[in-house]
Design a protein around this motif. Sequence first.
Motif, PDB file in Angstrom:
ATOM      1  N   LYS A   8      39.440  45.793  35.432  1.00 37.11           N
ATOM      2  CA  LYS A   8      39.575  44.594  34.950  1.00 37.11           C
ATOM      3  C   LYS A   8      40.690  43.931  35.053  1.00 37.11           C
ATOM      4  CE  LYS A   8      37.149  44.895  30.955  1.00 37.11           C
ATOM      5  NZ  LYS A   8      36.745  45.614  29.450  1.00 37.11           N
ATOM      6  N   LEU A  11      41.105  42.394  38.875  1.00 39.02           N
ATOM      7  CA  LEU A  11      40.411  41.597  39.038  1.00 39.02           C
ATOM      8  C   LEU A  11      40.873  40.139  38.340  1.00 39.02           C
ATOM      9  CD1 LEU A  11      36.828  43.137  38.664  1.00 39.02           C
ATOM     10  CD2 LEU A  11      37.814  42.450  40.640  1.00 39.02           C
ATOM     11  N   LEU A  12      41.269  40.323  37.165  1.00 34.26           N
ATOM     12  CA  LEU A  12      41.862  39.090  36.418  1.00 34.26           C
ATOM     13  C   LEU A  12      43.209  38.494  36.993  1.00 34.26           C
ATOM     14  CD1 LEU A  12      40.694  39.870  32.622  1.00 34.26           C
ATOM     15  CD2 LEU A  12      39.768  38.064  34.372  1.00 34.26           C
ATOM     16  N   CYS A  17      40.953  33.723  38.925  1.00 29.24           N
ATOM     17  CA  CYS A  17      39.865  34.716  38.550  1.00 29.24           C
ATOM     18  C   CYS A  17      39.552  34.473  36.882  1.00 29.24           C
ATOM     19  CB  CYS A  17      39.957  36.000  38.931  1.00 29.24           C
ATOM     20  SG  CYS A  17      38.590  37.068  38.455  1.00 29.24           S
ATOM     21  N   SER A  18      38.341  34.372  36.696  1.00 28.83           N
ATOM     22  CA  SER A  18      37.968  34.474  35.007  1.00 28.83           C
ATOM     23  C   SER A  18      36.720  35.215  34.974  1.00 28.83           C
ATOM     24  CB  SER A  18      37.678  32.868  34.553  1.00 28.83           C
ATOM     25  OG  SER A  18      36.568  32.504  35.356  1.00 28.83           O
ATOM     26  N   ALA A  19      36.671  35.791  33.674  1.00 28.35           N
ATOM     27  CA  ALA A  19      35.559  36.816  33.440  1.00 28.35           C
ATOM     28  C   ALA A  19      34.902  36.161  32.438  1.00 28.35           C
ATOM     29  CB  ALA A  19      36.068  38.169  32.901  1.00 28.35           C
ATOM     30  N   THR A  26      29.335  41.669  33.035  1.00 28.73           N
ATOM     31  CA  THR A  26      30.696  40.879  32.806  1.00 28.73           C
ATOM     32  C   THR A  26      30.864  40.216  34.378  1.00 28.73           C
ATOM     33  OG1 THR A  26      31.861  42.210  31.304  1.00 28.73           O
ATOM     34  CG2 THR A  26      33.140  40.444  32.432  1.00 28.73           C
ATOM     35  N   TYR A  28      32.837  38.253  37.208  1.00 24.21           N
ATOM     36  CA  TYR A  28      34.222  37.596  37.783  1.00 24.21           C
ATOM     37  C   TYR A  28      34.083  36.499  38.626  1.00 24.21           C
ATOM     38  CZ  TYR A  28      35.551  41.695  35.254  1.00 24.21           C
ATOM     39  OH  TYR A  28      36.044  42.785  34.300  1.00 24.21           O
ATOM     40  N   SER A  37      30.421  41.531  39.678  1.00 26.87           N
ATOM     41  CA  SER A  37      29.894  42.011  38.343  1.00 26.87           C
ATOM     42  C   SER A  37      30.241  43.193  38.047  1.00 26.87           C
ATOM     43  CB  SER A  37      28.493  41.469  38.218  1.00 26.87           C
ATOM     44  OG  SER A  37      27.725  42.138  39.253  1.00 26.87           O
TER      45      SER A  37
END
Length: 80
Positions: A8, A11-12, A17-19, A26, A28, A37
């Motif tokens: 996580k 990815l962020l 990138c946002s979640a 969740t 992305y 996801s």
Amino acid sequence: MNQIKALKEHLLSLNGCSAAPHFEKTAYRTKKRIFASLDEDRNILCVKLSKYNNLYFLDWQALKKFPINGSSRLDKHSHL
């Protein structure tokens, strides 16, 4: 640090990138498009790959994974 938390964070850390929640997963996103996801309950990451990257990924796998059943298109999602 557990692997889900590290994933996580990675990815962020990607540019733009946002979640956000997406059904029970969740999602992305970058540029308002979902590229991955994460289903934490089942430990499944679903990633959107281009046709070329999907072919490369399929060749790289020791246990061959295939595109979504019933589809001849290769630019679908691959489950990791």
